[in-house]
Motif scaffolding. Structure first.
Motif, PDB file in Angstrom:
ATOM      1  N   TYR A 251      43.960  97.896  66.732  1.00 46.78           N
ATOM      2  CA  TYR A 251      43.991  98.678  65.566  1.00 46.78           C
ATOM      3  C   TYR A 251      42.511  98.153  65.089  1.00 46.78           C
ATOM      4  O   TYR A 251      41.986  97.140  65.259  1.00 46.78           O
ATOM      5  CB  TYR A 251      44.881  98.547  64.465  1.00 46.78           C
ATOM      6  CG  TYR A 251      46.040  98.994  64.789  1.00 46.78           C
ATOM      7  CD1 TYR A 251      46.441 100.452  64.771  1.00 46.78           C
ATOM      8  CD2 TYR A 251      47.091  98.223  65.210  1.00 46.78           C
ATOM      9  CE1 TYR A 251      47.746 101.135  65.110  1.00 46.78           C
ATOM     10  CE2 TYR A 251      48.253  98.778  65.661  1.00 46.78           C
ATOM     11  CZ  TYR A 251      48.602 100.069  65.434  1.00 46.78           C
ATOM     12  OH  TYR A 251      49.860 100.548  65.873  1.00 46.78           O
TER      13      TYR A 251
ATOM     14  N   GLY B 161      38.120  85.334  60.797  1.00 46.74           N
ATOM     15  CA  GLY B 161      37.552  86.138  59.798  1.00 46.74           C
ATOM     16  C   GLY B 161      36.025  85.948  59.860  1.00 46.74           C
ATOM     17  O   GLY B 161      35.045  86.531  59.562  1.00 46.74           O
TER      18      GLY B 161
ATOM     19  N   MET C 177      43.591  83.157  59.470  1.00 42.08           N
ATOM     20  CA  MET C 177      44.182  82.437  60.335  1.00 42.08           C
ATOM     21  C   MET C 177      43.105  81.932  61.523  1.00 42.08           C
ATOM     22  O   MET C 177      42.300  82.786  61.782  1.00 42.08           O
ATOM     23  CB  MET C 177      45.221  82.768  60.753  1.00 42.08           C
ATOM     24  CG  MET C 177      46.375  82.958  59.527  1.00 42.08           C
ATOM     25  SD  MET C 177      47.832  83.949  60.151  1.00 42.08           S
ATOM     26  CE  MET C 177      48.686  82.825  61.161  1.00 42.08           C
TER      27      MET C 177
ATOM     28  N   ASP D  30      41.084  98.242  62.090  1.00 39.10           N
ATOM     29  CA  ASP D  30      41.210  97.079  61.052  1.00 39.10           C
ATOM     30  C   ASP D  30      42.232  96.235  60.701  1.00 39.10           C
ATOM     31  O   ASP D  30      41.993  95.302  60.006  1.00 39.10           O
ATOM     32  CB  ASP D  30      40.964  98.170  59.583  1.00 39.10           C
ATOM     33  CG  ASP D  30      41.884  99.086  59.471  1.00 39.10           C
ATOM     34  OD1 ASP D  30      42.908  99.374  60.486  1.00 39.10           O
ATOM     35  OD2 ASP D  30      42.151  99.816  58.538  1.00 39.10           O
ATOM     36  N   LEU D  31      43.309  96.355  61.368  1.00 40.65           N
ATOM     37  CA  LEU D  31      44.475  95.514  61.238  1.00 40.65           C
ATOM     38  C   LEU D  31      44.941  94.734  62.488  1.00 40.65           C
ATOM     39  O   LEU D  31      46.069  94.502  62.851  1.00 40.65           O
ATOM     40  CB  LEU D  31      45.698  96.267  60.474  1.00 40.65           C
ATOM     41  CG  LEU D  31      46.296  97.372  60.846  1.00 40.65           C
ATOM     42  CD1 LEU D  31      47.150  97.265  62.395  1.00 40.65           C
ATOM     43  CD2 LEU D  31      47.127  98.131  59.796  1.00 40.65           C
ATOM     44  N   ALA D  32      43.841  94.359  63.091  1.00 42.74           N
ATOM     45  CA  ALA D  32      44.132  93.579  64.648  1.00 42.74           C
ATOM     46  C   ALA D  32      44.503  92.345  64.271  1.00 42.74           C
ATOM     47  O   ALA D  32      45.371  91.793  65.023  1.00 42.74           O
ATOM     48  CB  ALA D  32      43.021  93.936  65.539  1.00 42.74           C
ATOM     49  N   VAL D  33      43.851  91.667  63.198  1.00 46.29           N
ATOM     50  CA  VAL D  33      44.168  90.499  63.099  1.00 46.29           C
ATOM     51  C   VAL D  33      44.319  89.786  61.570  1.00 46.29           C
ATOM     52  O   VAL D  33      43.923  90.791  60.596  1.00 46.29           O
ATOM     53  CB  VAL D  33      42.898  89.382  63.722  1.00 46.29           C
ATOM     54  CG1 VAL D  33      42.752  89.699  65.044  1.00 46.29           C
ATOM     55  CG2 VAL D  33      41.463  90.172  62.936  1.00 46.29           C
ATOM     56  N   VAL D  34      44.665  88.624  61.339  1.00 46.84           N
ATOM     57  CA  VAL D  34      44.762  88.009  60.078  1.00 46.84           C
ATOM     58  C   VAL D  34      43.516  87.033  59.960  1.00 46.84           C
ATOM     59  O   VAL D  34      43.366  85.995  60.251  1.00 46.84           O
ATOM     60  CB  VAL D  34      45.981  87.313  59.790  1.00 46.84           C
ATOM     61  CG1 VAL D  34      46.234  86.521  58.414  1.00 46.84           C
ATOM     62  CG2 VAL D  34      47.205  88.143  60.244  1.00 46.84           C
ATOM     63  N   PRO D  35      42.482  87.570  58.776  1.00 48.06           N
ATOM     64  CA  PRO D  35      41.135  87.067  58.902  1.00 48.06           C
ATOM     65  C   PRO D  35      41.177  85.587  58.398  1.00 48.06           C
ATOM     66  O   PRO D  35      40.411  84.911  59.108  1.00 48.06           O
ATOM     67  CB  PRO D  35      40.558  87.620  57.558  1.00 48.06           C
ATOM     68  CG  PRO D  35      41.381  88.650  57.474  1.00 48.06           C
ATOM     69  CD  PRO D  35      42.515  88.779  57.854  1.00 48.06           C
TER      70      PRO D  35
ATOM     71  N   ARG E  77      36.044  89.823  67.319  1.00 51.42           N
ATOM     72  CA  ARG E  77      37.431  90.177  66.834  1.00 51.42           C
ATOM     73  C   ARG E  77      38.209  91.206  67.544  1.00 51.42           C
ATOM     74  O   ARG E  77      39.187  91.067  67.871  1.00 51.42           O
ATOM     75  CB  ARG E  77      37.393  90.558  65.315  1.00 51.42           C
ATOM     76  CG  ARG E  77      37.874  89.357  64.377  1.00 51.42           C
ATOM     77  CD  ARG E  77      38.056  89.782  62.890  1.00 51.42           C
ATOM     78  NE  ARG E  77      36.570  90.150  62.607  1.00 51.42           N
ATOM     79  CZ  ARG E  77      36.210  90.725  61.441  1.00 51.42           C
ATOM     80  NH1 ARG E  77      37.166  90.981  60.712  1.00 51.42           N
ATOM     81  NH2 ARG E  77      34.770  90.878  60.991  1.00 51.42           N
TER      82      ARG E  77
END
Lengths: 366, 297
Positions: free
Chosen positions: B102, B161, B111, B104-109, B168
């Protein structure tokens, strides 16, 4: 502290335009783009840093203002004070890293203690049965909080504020209904009381110093929580659901289960503290606990847990609780008016939050 | 719900002998009385890039959410590996080898890169209560996988992030490839990126294609789609307005179709009337042409 380096604000000199990955050849072990972070850099990016500095400052301050606090027995007393907060802070910290918080913790501790004493007393059974019932009660409160949250998608502030109010009412009403008084009936003469007291509210003498057992529970909980956070899949999920719930869900993390589990973890901590409160004496005041939830949240926040989730540590929370312990006893040892304590706590919270915000900005900086 | 197979092949598109990885036949989605998507037909083959083009609100997101298992289609059939399927959760789609990256929601910034890479599929060692993350192996694998995709990362321990948007996206793509994705859905991976970063992402799309993955590339930028795409599905207001093989369409036609030729012409006139900075506009156009040529180099 065997921790992996959590978000370390690595100085990235060539970020941006030329920072695009391009040549696979440059993957040599000594990458010229990695500056040696240096001890200070690594240190500053840890979530505990604010709390650690705070704890040292507060400890030094009271060591000067109230020298008697540095005696071994005084330190043990400080640790006891810290542990009664710290046990809850462990659960609350994990929950906060998972992106939620719980306002019902303060009264839930009392609910647990009341459940144990009232059940044992009313049915005249061994108090250990009551202890078991209390454990189920505490876990059920966590389950209900978590389930309501996931089900309704309301903010945890609203959900747990509701349970806080309901539990406050239930504590008072049921205690009066069953025992006819505002405090639970004494259970000191009942079967199993002595053994339960030994488990939950005894003390151990180490090198002539009397140490309360809760201190050991506290340390053990912090160790277990740190292991879970940094070294297990569940820990990874906790950071993920707090950091970005949608991203976590999209890669297959069981978000609902993780969050409900966190609320139940808070319940478990509440049960342990509730049992201590009960067996340290032999009865519980049904109106107690209100306001304590803020102490637990403050401990976690001072300890570097972000209110918005995704960042923090159990050790930080422990340091937050330690600051609380030092300050609350230090004011007594310094023979000051304890009225100052709350002011002091507020100031600590403000300073810690500012430090944490600064740290997070460093970490999130692109 | 028809089970016809040959009839659904789009104009000019030839199906391979093997069943396509993913096949949509007249798929539609209604939310109550709102029709978000209707009668969309497309196929995703191994080693091919299928581009889904459309303006905002064209139904691109709805389409990928159906394939990714976030939403269920209400009309038509979705076939995965030849079998008719309806995904009820993203996990199911993942297990079927369909990975979605996705925008915008590919990853947890907050982490670290390696934790993000393995999120949801962590490696562990030990048993029972001593089961723990295999940190060393995960870090090594992350580093190796990224290097394999040509992504040279400074430090897998840095929070994701702190990476640039393009990096990313690339980590997320590499992650999907590593976990055995057969179909890669990329949701506007270049939308928020600059020219250079977009080029980087487009290069990874080609790399994934060369590895034999079926890629669904969603974008509203024909200049990004044309160089890497093998097929183009154009959506407008929830409908398919064209489905082309690359040989059947030119970039100019693609752009014109997407914007709706007349509207674009109107816009050009409007701009000319406004200031008539024609020389500047030409410069911009030249820059765009250059940028889209670069990723192929």
């Amino acid at each position: 502290m065997t921790s992996t380096r959590t978000p370390a604000a690595a100085p990235a000199p060539d970020r941006g335009s030329s920072g695009a990955p391009s040549t696979p050849t440059a993957a040599a072990p000594a990458d010229e783009r990695i500056q040696t972070k240096g001890l200070l850099g690594t240190f500053l990016a840890r979530p505990e840093i604010g709390a650690l500095v705070g704890a040292i400052v507060v400890a030094l301050f009271f060591a000067v203002a109230a020298p008697s606090i540095t005696q071994a027995q005084s330190i043990s007393t400080v640790l006891y004070g810290a542990s009664t907060i710290g046990i809850m802070v462990v659960g609350v910290s994990l929950l906060m890293i998972g992106g939620e918080f719980d306002l019902s913790t303060g009264v839930a501790v009392i609910t647990s203690a009341l459940a144990a004493s009232m059940f044992s007393w009313f049915f005249a059974v061994n108090v250990w049965v009551g202890v078991g019932i209390a454990l189920l009660t505490s876990l059920a409160i966590g389950l209900i909080n978590g389930w309501l949250l996931m089900r309704t998608k309301l903010p945890s502030f609203i959900v747990t504020l509701s349970t806080f109010l309901m539990l406050t009412g239930l504590n008072l009403a049921l205690t009066r209904l069953i025992g006819g008084s505002v405090s639970s009936p004494s259970i000191s003469t009942m079967d199993g009381f002595a053994s339960a007291k030994a488990i939950f509210a005894s003390s151990v003498t180490i090198a002539g110093v009397n140490v309360r057992i809760t201190v050991f529970y506290w340390i053990a909980l912090v160790a277990v929580a740190t292991f879970i956070l940094l070294k297990t899949r569940i820990g990874n999920w906790i950071f993920a659901v707090g950091g970005d719930e949608n991203a976590a869900r999209a890669v297959g993390v069981p978000v609902a289960k993780t969050k409900i589990g966190l609320f139940m973890g808070v319940g478990l901590c509440g049960w342990l503290l509730g049992m201590h409160n009960l067996f340290a004496f032999d009865s519980v005041q049904s109106g107690e606990g209100v306001g304590n939830e803020f102490l637990y949240i403050i401990g976690a926040v001072i300890g570097g847990c972000l209110l918005t989730g995704g960042f923090g540590s159990a050790i930080g929370g422990a340091l937050g609780a330690l600051i609380f312990g030092i300050a609350s006893r230090g004011i007594v040892y310094a023979e000051w008016n304890p009225d100052w304590f709350k002011f002091f706590l507020g100031l600590m919270l403000l300073l810690a939050t500012i430090v944490n915000m600064y740290v997070r900005k460093r970490v999130e900086r692109k | 719900m028809t089970t016809v197979s040959t009839q659904n092949t789009p104009t000019g598109a030839t199906t391979d002998t093997a069943a396509p990885l993913v096949e949509l036949a007249d798929v539609g989605k209604r939310y109550g009385n709102i029709i978000a998507l209707r009668e969309v037909t497309m196929t995703v083959d191994a080693g091919k890039v299928t581009c889904v083009l459309g303006d905002n609100g064209a139904g691109k997101s709805t389409l990928i959410k159906i394939i990714a298992g976030l939403h269920q289609h209400t009309d038509g059939t979705l076939r995965v590996g030849g079998e008719e399927t309806t995904f009820t959760s993203p996990r199911q789609a993942l297990d079927a080898g369909i990975a979605t990256v996705y925008q915008d929601l590919a990853v947890v910034p907050l982490m670290p890169v390696w934790r993000n890479f393995f999120l949801g599929s962590e490696l562990t060692t030990g048993f029972g209560p001593f089961k723990r993350l295999d940190v060393a192996r995960m870090k090594e694998t992350t580093k190796a996988e990224l290097a394999d995709m040509g992504i040279d990362l400074r430090d897998v321990d840095q929070p994701i992030g702190t990476l640039s948007g393009g990096e990313r996206q690339c980590v997320a793509i590499a992650r999907a490839v590593h976990f055995g994705a057969k179909v890669l859905i990329l949701d506007e991976p270049t939308a928020a990126l600059g020219v250079k970063q977009s080029g980087v992402v487009l290069r990874y799309i080609l790399q994934a294609k060369e590895r034999g993955l079926g890629v669904v590339f969603i974008t509203h930028n024909p200049h990004h789609a044309y160089p890497v795409g093998d097929r183009f599905l154009l959506l407008k207001r929830g409908r398919s307005i064209g489905y082309y093989e690359k040989k059947d369409i030119l970039l100019g036609d693609l752009t014109a179709q997407m914007a709706g030729g007349a509207e674009l012409e109107e816009l050009t006139h409007e701009l000319e009337q406004l200031g008539g900075h024609t020389s500047q506009m030409q410069q911009v156009q030249a820059g765009m042409a250059e940028s889209q040529a670069r990723p192929r180099a």
